[in-house]
Design a protein around this motif. Structure first.
Motif, PDB file in Angstrom:
ATOM      1  N   CYS A 316      -9.499  -2.544   2.331  1.00 51.08           N
ATOM      2  CA  CYS A 316     -10.250  -1.342   2.694  1.00 51.08           C
ATOM      3  C   CYS A 316     -11.614  -1.797   3.184  1.00 51.08           C
ATOM      4  O   CYS A 316     -12.347  -2.479   2.463  1.00 51.08           O
ATOM      5  N   CYS A 319     -14.620  -0.313   0.787  1.00 45.15           N
ATOM      6  CA  CYS A 319     -14.914  -0.726  -0.590  1.00 45.15           C
ATOM      7  C   CYS A 319     -14.318  -2.078  -0.961  1.00 45.15           C
ATOM      8  O   CYS A 319     -14.632  -2.615  -2.010  1.00 45.15           O
ATOM      9  N   TYR A 321     -11.120  -2.766  -1.540  1.00 38.38           N
ATOM     10  CA  TYR A 321      -9.843  -2.671  -2.254  1.00 38.38           C
ATOM     11  C   TYR A 321      -8.735  -3.335  -1.412  1.00 38.38           C
ATOM     12  O   TYR A 321      -8.707  -3.190  -0.192  1.00 38.38           O
ATOM     13  N   CYS A 335      -7.220   4.954   0.672  1.00 40.96           N
ATOM     14  CA  CYS A 335      -7.692   3.981  -0.305  1.00 40.96           C
ATOM     15  C   CYS A 335      -7.810   4.686  -1.652  1.00 40.96           C
ATOM     16  O   CYS A 335      -8.485   5.701  -1.775  1.00 40.96           O
ATOM     17  N   CYS A 338     -11.821   4.530  -2.917  1.00 42.22           N
ATOM     18  CA  CYS A 338     -12.895   5.329  -2.308  1.00 42.22           C
ATOM     19  C   CYS A 338     -12.368   6.542  -1.538  1.00 42.22           C
ATOM     20  O   CYS A 338     -13.124   7.261  -0.923  1.00 42.22           O
TER      21      CYS A 338
HETATM   22 ZN   LIG Z   1     -11.760   1.956  -0.235  1.00 42.00          ZN
END
Ligand SMILES: [Zn+2]
Length: 392
Positions: A316, A319, A321, A335, A338
């Motif tokens: 992501c 963030c 991830y 995601c 976030c």
């Molecule tokens: Zn994210």
């Protein structure tokens, strides 16, 4: 200063065509000869020959094969320089291992000096009478070299490279990332998408019919030669369409931005996957990257390559991830950390942009792909990946 190429069609007469055939042949011979020698010597002794050694050996080769002396010797040296850049691209992982040049493919040789265009617009090359050339646009700048080529369908071209002052891209600090795809050809981090026109796929039906007809013709017959020419013309048209399309996109991107980051590709590896192979050769990414590079040089736009093991799609870009279960068929995902909903390709392009800004050394061997995933995964709070990596 930047360089620019002007391509014009030339019309050699019979005598000139015969001499050009010699030039193409000698250039091809020298290229293939030294590619072979270099590969053989490397296999035997792990010693890698380069331009310096080749140029010395070329002198001996010319006394062995006297006919090499009939053509412009500077053009033969240029051929060796081309071979050297093919090797350089290979070692930088920007291209495959250099291929042997074939008689049935596009033929070319370059003249680095002592050429000119006379008052009638004829092209003057060393050791030749002036060749008729159709100049359809004004040549700006100082001519530096000219490449003469012949297409498989029998057309001749002169591509004249000049050096001139070209205004650089505005210093706006714009950086983008590019994701290259099959469905869409290019997706940028700003969300712009350029479709993949699939020129080859579109001509495939026509090509198949023509190839079938070709296979029925008797070898060496006139009809077979005609059929061969038709097939070559279809291939040429596809190549030209693709070339034009890629020129437009690469121009637009390099003019507008100061830096472009893109994933380094293992095109050869991908083409080995037979299902994808046809589509990928049709997309011709390698060719596109070459265009980005030289236009980048002209317009002052830097091209960064991001290691292909970097998980640009799975991460992501907001963030950090990592979505482990992302598959090729997922075009959109949310995601869980976030909550942003991503277009898979745009997210990948943003990651590529972020990663080149971070300027982390990514030489091979420094981080294994797994380490990289872990390191980036650890750093979900900052979103940039920078801190987690600099602690290492
Ligand atoms: Zn994210």
């Amino acid at each position: 200063m930047g360089s620019k190429a002007y391509k014009f069609r030339i019309y050699p007469n019979n005598e000139q065509s015969a001499f050009l055939a010699k030039c193409f042949g000698c250039s091809r011979f020298v290229y293939n000869y030294f590619l072979r020698v270099t590969t053989d010597i490397y296999a035997e002794s792990k010693k890698s020959l380069r331009y310096k050694e080749w140029a010395k050996l070329l002198v001996n080769l010319k006394s062995e094969f006297e006919w090499l002396k009939e053509v412009n010797s500077q053009s033969l040296q240029q051929t060796l320089k081309d071979l050297e850049s093919a090797f350089t691209r290979f070692f930088k992982k920007l291209g495959g291992f250099p291929n042997f040049k074939k008689r049935s493919h596009r033929q070319s040789f370059r003249v680095p000096q002592y050429f000119s265009i006379d008052e009638n617009g004829f092209l003057r090359l060393p050791k030749m009478t002036p060749i008729k050339m159709v100049i359809h646009r004004k040549i700006l700048g100082t001519p530096k070299n000219v490449t003469i080529s012949k297409t498989p369908s029998g057309k001749y071209y002169a591509s004249i490279v000049t050096e001139q002052d070209i205004p650089h891209a505005p210093l706006n600090g714009d950086k983008i990332g590019l994701d290259l795809g099959v469905k869409e050809f290019v997706i940028t981090s700003t969300g712009e998408k350029f479709e993949n026109p699939r020129y080859f796929q579109r001509s495939l039906r026509r090509l198949k019919i023509r190839q079938k007809r070709l296979s029925r013709k008797q070898k060496g017959s006139n009809n077979r030669n005609k059929a061969l020419l038709t097939v070559a013309k279809i291939h040429e048209k596809v190549a030209n369409q693709r070339q034009d399309y890629q020129h437009k996109i690469s121009l637009k991107l390099t003019c507008k931005n100061q830096a472009i980051s893109v994933e380094s590709l293992n095109i050869k590896g991908m083409v080995k996957n037979r299902k994808l192979a046809k589509q990928i050769s049709d997309v011709a990414w390698g060719n596109f990257l070459t265009m980005l590079e030289y236009k980048g040089d002209i317009y002052g736009c830097e091209i960064h390559y991001v290691d292909r093991f970097f998980p640009s799609s799975k991460r992501c870009s907001n963030c950090g991830y990592i979505k482990e279960d992302l598959t090729l068929s997922i075009r959109e995902w949310q995601c869980p950390e976030c909550q942003i909903i991503w277009d898979t390709d745009v997210n990948a392009a943003i990651n590529l942009m972020l990663f080149s800004q971070v300027k982390i050394p990514l030489e091979e061997g420094k981080f294994t792909p797994d380490q990289l995933v872990v390191r980036l995964g650890m750093n979900r709070d900052t979103g940039s990946g920078q801190e987690a990596l600099s602690k290492a």
